[in-house]
Design an enzyme around this catalytic site. Sequence first.
Site, mmCIF file in Angstrom:
data_model
loop_
_atom_site.group_PDB
_atom_site.id
_atom_site.type_symbol
_atom_site.label_atom_id
_atom_site.label_comp_id
_atom_site.label_asym_id
_atom_site.label_seq_id
_atom_site.Cartn_x
_atom_site.Cartn_y
_atom_site.Cartn_z
ATOM 1 N N GLU A 180 0.823 -1.211 0.000
ATOM 2 C CA GLU A 180 0.000 0.000 0.000
ATOM 3 C C GLU A 180 0.855 1.259 0.000
ATOM 4 O OE1 GLU A 180 -3.288 0.602 -0.338
ATOM 5 O OE2 GLU A 180 -3.446 -1.522 -0.811
ATOM 6 N N CYS B 272 -12.023 2.121 -14.646
ATOM 7 C CA CYS B 272 -12.428 3.514 -14.380
ATOM 8 C C CYS B 272 -11.185 4.383 -14.273
ATOM 9 C CB CYS B 272 -13.269 3.569 -13.106
ATOM 10 S SG CYS B 272 -14.197 5.120 -12.937
ATOM 11 N N CYS C 132 -15.968 2.174 -20.012
ATOM 12 C CA CYS C 132 -17.304 2.125 -19.402
ATOM 13 C C CYS C 132 -18.128 0.939 -19.895
ATOM 14 C CB CYS C 132 -18.042 3.434 -19.657
ATOM 15 S SG CYS C 132 -17.191 4.873 -18.977
ATOM 16 N N CYS D 21 -17.821 -1.923 -17.647
ATOM 17 C CA CYS D 21 -17.900 -1.611 -16.214
ATOM 18 C C CYS D 21 -19.186 -2.138 -15.576
ATOM 19 C CB CYS D 21 -17.800 -0.101 -16.009
ATOM 20 S SG CYS D 21 -17.856 0.377 -14.279
ATOM 21 N N CYS E 269 -24.029 4.559 -12.989
ATOM 22 C CA CYS E 269 -23.054 5.657 -12.983
ATOM 23 C C CYS E 269 -23.645 6.939 -13.570
ATOM 24 C CB CYS E 269 -21.811 5.236 -13.775
ATOM 25 S SG CYS E 269 -20.509 6.475 -13.767
#
Length: 353
Positions: free
Chosen positions: A39, A194, A201, A204, A210
């Site tokens: 991370e 994204c 899209c 997605c 959205c």
Amino acid sequence: MSKNKLSFADKLLHWFDDHGRKDLPWQQDISPYRVWVSEIMLQQTQVKTVIPYFQRFMESFPTVTALANSEQDEVLKHWSGLGYYARARNMHAAAIMVRDEFNGEFPRDIENIQHLKGIGRSTGAAILSIASNLPEPILDGNVKRVLSRVFAVEGWAGKSAVLKELWTLAEQTTPKTRNADYTQAIMDLGATLCTRSKPRCDDCPMKSDCIAFADSRQAELPAKKPKKIIPEKKTIMLIVKDEAGDVFMQKRPPTGIWGGLWCFPQFETQHEAENWTQEFLGEWSEKVQRHDVLSHTFSHFKLHIQPLIIQLKAPIKMSVMEKTDKLWYNVNTEFNGGLAAPVSTLLNTLVRQ
DNA sequence: AAAGCGGGGCA
DNA sequence: TGCCCAGCTTT
């Protein structure tokens, strides 16, 4: 939580089961330590760049205790080229804190984990979620982008009101079950579909929910950071070679730019550089060589580096040899410390011929 | 060559 | 609460 928000997680998890990445190095042998390292590295760098750094890091520092027991120079060496060196210093400090104050175990709650340097709410939540399946929402750049588009959040996320709204949405969309998978899923969606430009899209899972897609506003959302003109600065980096071809280097102060990294002496003018060489290092045998200016952009200013090379002939004065923050580096050996990218560039282009 | 990326520390 | 901190990829 509304039915609509629940279906958000369900759709995302379904997509993740079919299409999400599950073979990244930090997705194997999952532990708080491995998730933490990944991370922190991923905060600043893309997956592809991080992978080799992560693997080298894990080989050298397989556990949080091993990291805590290492020298800072050794840690910075593994971070050289990644940037944001404060994060490597923070990681080292945090590892020592885990060893000394948490019995070698990462805290398992969002309050305590944030006491560790370099871990805020989002990174802490990512560790707790991915490694321990605790239902903490994260809000990294990927999540910000996904939420901003799906829910048409207006305004730049650097504004506290906007950030607060995004955190609320993150809390509302994050499920109580399969939380670890969900966290990986939403980051993966942001990283692979994204994306900032040209989002895919059509593939997605959130397409039908959205708002940005419905209104064709993907390019406007999330709102961009206001542009700022950054100042430009100049510096001279002095590369002094002794008779053996070793190069003089010194350690930078522990904080600030390139904190704790090794660098060439820096000056404002060539005159100052020459005076310093005369006074502290001795006579030189060849004319000072000027090389092409190297430009380096930081987030808040641009630095124009004028490299100068001086070849010494007289023996080195002892005073500079005795300090622990100064050394003569044999450029044909591996360097045991952190090096900023332009310093590595200069070593490779002007010194190692 | 310029733009964009991201999160935590600290004044 | 706003600014400081980097270097890499993408455009």
